[in-house]
Design an enzyme around this catalytic site. Sequence first.
Site, short mmCIF file in Angstrom:
data_model
loop_
_atom_site.label_atom_id
_atom_site.label_comp_id
_atom_site.label_asym_id
_atom_site.label_seq_id
_atom_site.Cartn_x
_atom_site.Cartn_y
_atom_site.Cartn_z
CD GLU A 197 6.54 -8.31 12.02
OE1 GLU A 197 7.91 -8.60 12.35
OE2 GLU A 197 6.17 -8.11 11.06
CG ASN A 254 -0.27 -0.43 2.49
OD1 ASN A 254 0.36 0.38 2.74
ND2 ASN A 254 -1.04 -1.00 3.33
CG ASP A 276 3.01 -7.29 6.14
OD1 ASP A 276 3.62 -8.64 6.44
OD2 ASP A 276 3.48 -6.48 5.93
NE ARG A 314 11.45 -10.16 3.92
CZ ARG A 314 11.70 -8.91 4.02
NH1 ARG A 314 10.90 -8.13 4.73
NH2 ARG A 314 13.12 -8.40 3.82
CG LEU A 341 13.26 -19.33 7.23
CD1 LEU A 341 14.35 -19.20 5.94
CD2 LEU A 341 13.81 -20.20 8.35
#
Lengths: 394, 394
Positions: free
Chosen positions: A237, A107, A137, A289, A287
């Site tokens: 996170e 975005n 995400d 992604r 790791l």
Amino acid sequence: MRREGIALVAHSGGPTAVINASLLGIVEESRDTFKGLYGARYGLEGVLSEEFIDLHSEPTELMRQIGNAPSSALGTSRLAASDQDLDRIIDVFKKHEVRVFFYTGGNGSMGTAQQIQSAAADRKYDLQVIGVPKTIDNDLFATDHTPGFPSTARFFASALRDIGADNLALRNQVEIVEILGRNAGWLAASTALARHHGDDAPHLIYFPETRLSLDTFLADVERVFSRLNRCVVAVCEGQLNDQGEPFGADVRGGSRGSLAQNLAHRLATLTTQHLGLRARSEKPGLLGRCCGPFALQSDRDEAKACGQAAVRIALAGQSGVMVTLHCDRDPYRYHTGSVSFSDVAFRERTLPVEYRSPSGNDVTPAFVTYAAPLIGMIQPYACFRRLLSDRNLT
Amino acid sequence: MRREGIALVAHSGGPTAVINASLLGIVEESRDTFKGLYGARYGLEGVLSEEFIDLHSEPTELMRQIGNAPSSALGTSRLAASDQDLDRIIDVFKKHEVRVFFYTGGNGSMGTAQQIQSAAADRKYDLQVIGVPKTIDNDLFATDHTPGFPSTARFFASALRDIGADNLALRNQVEIVEILGRNAGWLAASTALARHHGDDAPHLIYFPETRLSLDTFLADVERVFSRLNRCVVAVCEGQLNDQGEPFGADVRGGSRGSLAQNLAHRLATLTTQHLGLRARSEKPGLLGRCCGPFALQSDRDEAKACGQAAVRIALAGQSGVMVTLHCDRDPYRYHTGSVSFSDVAFRERTLPVEYRSPSGNDVTPAFVTYAAPLIGMIQPYACFRRLLSDRNLT
């Protein structure tokens, strides 16, 4: 159809397991169309420094292999364009006759794409800007999901199955696993796909969309542990406590605000301090992604289709739009569409309330219906029924 | 050959991706031999509480599936047997007519196996105790390697390739990746298998066998980063600084001393503080020891062979020994052997000096010769040569 002018593709933000598949889609769909197709090295930084790769001159077989490889083969950047950068970008485009710009990102990147579009219009420079969606995400509006999300969701769901199997065998331990996702709980939610029996890990899933008091967290962990003698927690996170702080974890500044660096470790420490339980934390982190072995072919296929659609949109003369995915779920089918930058730029699609259970520590069946066709089946491991205590049997 | 008495198998210590394959080897090789084969639930805890699974009555197909599943299907325990426990263990063995005890574990477990052997002898109870090697840490003497190590080594080597691909694409960042292994650098060393070009990740590998001063670490990181504009570090969880402390990381007590819980995070923080570089840490942690998708069939085969050999050793009347693996490397072949408990119990085989480069931050070619046949090829990802700057090209 051959068009005058050069088309340029650039990557933005964090790499994913399938961003190169979108690149391959653009390369293949644009052969015999534009006068040339360049790739910018390291995103906008390569535009500013005029470092380009002539993509149509790269060997077909190499392009195919790159399309299957995780991370960004062009290189990427988190640069947010300043006004000065925008001037320079348009100058570079003029110099190299760039008339079509494909920008692959999330975005924030679509906001930058919109700014580049406006800067060109202000300068009366004829430029088409097309966005290609990309973010693990899954926080883009107007698209069913984003390419890259399904592969990373599969990584984390598989990780929770495996850590859950470990926790079941060694028991007497609380496991806090940190999940990517920043302010959006889509990836954390996806770990629910690891479960096949009622008492499978993850036993608790927390979403950054809701603040979480330490007391609630500890009470949840204690309840699970006292029943099962084990507990696996998936926490995003970006999770904050009821004071809006990350439980005392270290934070680092970022282009989109601060993010805890050791949240799971902090929660494990608090679990031991307050409950006296043995607790560990794991942080697979990046790791998740870029993990090649977990990249889904279906995710690659959709990413490639988004790249192809971007070229078709450009050839149809459109500009100022991002490619979108639209899906039927029974049976699963997808098709591409498009949406104006203004509907997606700088807007974050967090996990909707209907996908979060009222308890605040689990997903709803509606989320599983949404995510299962994207992530696929996470195969359970064979086990002795006698290992599980009677109360664990479902 | 059918023998009087029951054989019992128990697991000890952390699960691995292939400990169930050793179990399968014991189950298959012992059909039509002992009067019965039991599995203890949760290791010695299940012996003390007399909780057993009758393994020969479990369906053959289920056993085969369990043999392919990571983690321990019997459950495991870190219990170190007290004198009182030893009394109780022999009493339970007498009550259930256990005459053969297969104990699957690492060097601490082989010490316990030796104690159980002695306790039985002291009480004039006729008992055979056979050890089956198992540890991801690869820190057992007298065996070429330990089942479980190759699969976990492959996980971490693959992880460093993938995080390296991410770091190459986004650059401008230092990545500290924490590797399992306690006091032994075998797994950290194995991440070297991720490299195909001279400047591939990991750029620095540290071994707990040598203390590492913060100054040396920072100078190493700065040197790599100034040359490549990126840096990926593999550091073992048991790494200590020149004062014998884990760089200020949090430690927890354990059965074998304290171990840092957030070492990589701490080193990333120090990197930013002292060098002003953007730094992240990742800690795949236990995922590395139980990650089903990375379990190697060759590792499973060897683990199963160890279980089968344990049964044959028992049927040959031996006791007080652990099964070992012995390997030729060109071409790769293995066979099993055995060694007295006293040669392996409570002794830790750390990474030998000939496998560590004099610089202290890399492996030697001899290590690669040792490890490559165990771990297999970590496939490199296709990339544009133009992405790498000229100085990066090898």
